[in-house]
Design a protein around this motif. Structure first.
Motif, PDB file in Angstrom:
ATOM      1  N   ASN A 165      -7.242  -1.437  -3.144  1.00 39.21           N
ATOM      2  CA  ASN A 165      -5.913  -0.818  -3.173  1.00 39.21           C
ATOM      3  C   ASN A 165      -5.867   0.286  -4.228  1.00 39.21           C
ATOM      4  N   ASP A 166      -6.881   1.141  -4.193  1.00 39.30           N
ATOM      5  CA  ASP A 166      -7.060   2.174  -5.215  1.00 39.30           C
ATOM      6  C   ASP A 166      -7.445   3.480  -4.532  1.00 39.30           C
ATOM      7  N   GLU A 167      -6.557   4.469  -4.584  1.00 39.49           N
ATOM      8  CA  GLU A 167      -6.785   5.728  -3.882  1.00 39.49           C
ATOM      9  C   GLU A 167      -7.911   6.561  -4.477  1.00 39.49           C
ATOM     10  N   ARG A 168      -8.341   6.224  -5.666  1.00 42.87           N
ATOM     11  CA  ARG A 168      -9.398   7.013  -6.305  1.00 42.87           C
ATOM     12  C   ARG A 168     -10.697   6.991  -5.509  1.00 42.87           C
ATOM     13  N   GLY A 176     -13.170   4.539   2.523  1.00 41.64           N
ATOM     14  CA  GLY A 176     -11.886   4.083   3.023  1.00 41.64           C
ATOM     15  C   GLY A 176     -11.759   2.580   2.887  1.00 41.64           C
ATOM     16  N   GLY A 177     -12.865   1.866   3.159  1.00 30.78           N
ATOM     17  CA  GLY A 177     -12.866   0.416   2.994  1.00 30.78           C
ATOM     18  C   GLY A 177     -12.671   0.010   1.547  1.00 30.78           C
ATOM     19  N   LEU A 178     -13.331   0.705   0.629  1.00 29.69           N
ATOM     20  CA  LEU A 178     -13.158   0.417  -0.799  1.00 29.69           C
ATOM     21  C   LEU A 178     -11.725   0.709  -1.243  1.00 29.69           C
ATOM     22  N   TYR A 187       0.838  -1.198   0.000  1.00 32.66           N
ATOM     23  CA  TYR A 187       0.000   0.000   0.000  1.00 32.66           C
ATOM     24  C   TYR A 187       0.874   1.250   0.000  1.00 32.66           C
ATOM     25  N   THR A 188       0.395   2.289  -0.686  1.00 32.31           N
ATOM     26  CA  THR A 188       1.124   3.563  -0.711  1.00 32.31           C
ATOM     27  C   THR A 188       0.899   4.298   0.609  1.00 32.31           C
TER      28      THR A 188
END
Length: 204
Positions: free
Chosen positions: A91-94, A84-86, A41-42
């Motif tokens: 693993n997608d900050e969008r 936040g869960g999504l 994760y970033t």
């Protein structure tokens, strides 16, 4: 249950503190990557995930001290947890970035529904602190609705076209500041609609 009064500074810290904490954590770890459960994760995503318990703790303290949480606070917390869960799952900050668009869009939608019904929902929640004639409330609500639409569109454009670093700074400081200044300018401009306290107390 009536809302308990607490120190305004404490209230502001509890309401604004989580967002500022998110910003500071992001600045500290934005260049890092973390391996959690076999997934990398970033720093941004980790910051977003850490933000969730900080926000919930702040809301719990605020509820304990005041005995009340606004519907908007509860809705915002739900959106933060959900997106936040999504963000973590995919693993997608969008997902976390589009949360802001949906929150502003939702607020514009709710106020817009009230306007279509000839009502100012802002008046219901702010009249105690800002006594104003109905005409003033309708004008104020139309303008605030438009502002929420502008912020929602701006967020979509920014997160889709600009860097994460710029988005975090704008989300933390620029959007809230723009909304605050806008509201202040509107209230000053609608002075002629304000109801003086003495006038309110005059019997019919």
């Amino acid at each position: 249950m009536p809302e308990k009064q607490i120190n305004p500074v404490v209230k502001q810290v509890l309401e604004l503190g989580p967002t500022l904490a998110f910003f500071l954590i992001y600045v500290r770890i934005k260049e890092e990557t973390y391996l959690i459960g076999g997934t990398e994760y970033t720093g941004f995503i980790v910051s977003a995930l850490v933000f969730i318990p900080i926000l919930l703790l702040s809301m719990a303290i605020l509820w304990k001290l005041t005995g009340k949480l606004s519907r908007m606070q509860v809705f915002t917390a739900f959106m933060v947890i959900f997106f936040g869960g999504l963000t973590a799952y995919f693993n997608d900050e969008r997902f976390f970035k589009m949360k802001t668009t949906i929150v502003y869009g939702f607020m514009a939608g709710i106020l817009g529904v009230g306007l279509l019904r000839g009502q100012s929902y802002l008046q219901y929640v702010m009249e105690e602190f800002l006594p104003m004639e109905r005409e003033g409330w309708m004008i104020f609500t139309k303008r605030v609705t438009g502002m929420f639409v502008v912020l929602a569109v701006a967020n979509e454009i920014i997160w889709r076209t600009q860097s994460t670093d710029l988005w975090v700074k704008l989300e933390t400081f620029a959007f809230p500041a723009a909304l605050f200044v806008f509201l202040w300018v509107q209230i000053v401009g609608l002075q002629k609609y304000l109801i003086e306290e003495d006038a309110k107390n005059i019997p019919d």
